[in-house]
Enzyme design. Sequence first.
Site, mmCIF file in Angstrom:
data_model
loop_
_atom_site.group_PDB
_atom_site.id
_atom_site.type_symbol
_atom_site.label_atom_id
_atom_site.label_comp_id
_atom_site.label_asym_id
_atom_site.label_seq_id
_atom_site.Cartn_x
_atom_site.Cartn_y
_atom_site.Cartn_z
ATOM 1 N N GLN A 74 -6.942 -12.648 -2.154
ATOM 2 C CA GLN A 74 -7.430 -11.303 -1.847
ATOM 3 C C GLN A 74 -8.304 -10.767 -2.975
ATOM 4 O OE1 GLN A 74 -5.180 -7.331 -1.757
ATOM 5 N NE2 GLN A 74 -5.263 -7.897 0.407
ATOM 6 N N CYS A 104 -6.051 -0.339 0.088
ATOM 7 C CA CYS A 104 -5.187 0.159 -0.977
ATOM 8 C C CYS A 104 -5.283 1.686 -1.055
ATOM 9 C CB CYS A 104 -5.565 -0.450 -2.319
ATOM 10 S SG CYS A 104 -4.488 0.112 -3.669
ATOM 11 N N LYS A 143 -7.883 -6.813 5.140
ATOM 12 C CA LYS A 143 -6.702 -5.946 5.234
ATOM 13 C C LYS A 143 -7.186 -4.521 5.073
ATOM 14 C CE LYS A 143 -1.975 -5.264 3.655
ATOM 15 N NZ LYS A 143 -1.991 -3.804 3.860
ATOM 16 N N ASN A 203 0.872 -3.935 10.517
ATOM 17 C CA ASN A 203 1.470 -3.655 9.218
ATOM 18 C C ASN A 203 1.852 -2.174 9.163
ATOM 19 O OD1 ASN A 203 0.265 -3.292 5.851
ATOM 20 N ND2 ASN A 203 2.217 -4.135 6.458
ATOM 21 N N GLY A 204 2.995 -1.912 8.515
ATOM 22 C CA GLY A 204 3.446 -0.538 8.353
ATOM 23 C C GLY A 204 4.819 -0.332 8.948
ATOM 24 N N GLY A 227 5.813 -5.937 4.051
ATOM 25 C CA GLY A 227 5.661 -5.702 2.621
ATOM 26 C C GLY A 227 6.969 -5.375 1.954
ATOM 27 N N ARG A 228 7.231 -4.062 1.783
ATOM 28 C CA ARG A 228 8.374 -3.619 0.991
ATOM 29 C C ARG A 228 9.707 -4.107 1.540
ATOM 30 N NH1 ARG A 228 7.123 2.386 1.784
ATOM 31 N NH2 ARG A 228 6.139 1.492 3.639
#
Length: 344
Positions: A74, A104, A143, A203-204, A227-228
């Site tokens: 990335q 981001c 992304k 995503n999310g 992700g997290r």
Amino acid sequence: MTLPAPIPARVKALTALAPMQDVTEVYFINAIAEYGCPDYFFTEYFRVHRDSGVDKHILRSITENTTNRPVFAQMIGESIPDLVRTAKLLSQYPIAGIDLNMGCPAPRIYRKNVGGGLLRDPDKIDRILGELRSVVAGNLTVKMRIGFEDTSEFDRVLSLIDRHNIDLLSLHGRTVKEAYHGAVHYDLIAHAVQRLRCPVLANGNVSSAASAMSVLSQTQAAGVMVGRAAIRNPWIFKQIREALAGVAVSVVTLGAVRGYIDRLYRMQQVRSVPEKSRVSHLKMYLNYIGQGVDAEGVFLRDMRKAQTEVELFGICDRELLRHPDRVFSAEPYLGLFARPKCEA
């Protein structure tokens, strides 16, 4: 170098570990693999500007990756000549493709007109994607989020994704300004799925196998990017595959989580750093893990107060091994935040 295979049209739901700065380094990627690999990994972003080189620390996520899974490199930046230069350099390594960060949400990033800041300038996106597409022979992926302050340019940016033959879009269903607050706009991810020729990863707030199934149902996306939640629960990719296969989803116990913490600790031992730094680094992961240990937040509260490794591991033993067969929560307990100032 043999070019990577094209990203497949949906035959099964794909999974990917989201790129997370200061988290998805080679040690963490290799650790995650022990619990159930995603289909794809993405590196932390390579910062690209006039004086940038290829960050050797991030490069290790490619050259020392032992997962046998594809890794995308990335990049984040807005200087077109330097993005082109860096893409050519990275393409010399065994990567699955080049990924451009347009999502981001950190103010220190978007104020430089990079990451999510690019979404304010579709004309610049058009030029960047055009130049990158002309030099990247393999997979070129993006992304991004659904907009900067609002979604007024969302369809225009989607048109650019199609125009430049992007191979995969990872789409976080919030605007940059929404950061990690509020509901994820899965309807707009579904809209992107319908509009685009390339696969879309949703995503999310994909926080568990159950939520992944719900998101896939709502969006019809080709897969999910986690992700997290993968920091908190590295078994999540295995659990998603089980849910997709229609078999019982694996139950994780507090004892197993204690073993995961040991794995995270061991991955630091290859680096000669002071104890205080080791404790701080481990706490970064424990802030997420603690969301599933106890509903009252005792583990999180006491862990955050620990100053030494002896104190920290004493708390881990007390809260995780006192009842090692107790189930680790599949979802974060309500009201417990890994980063209260960001997520509350």
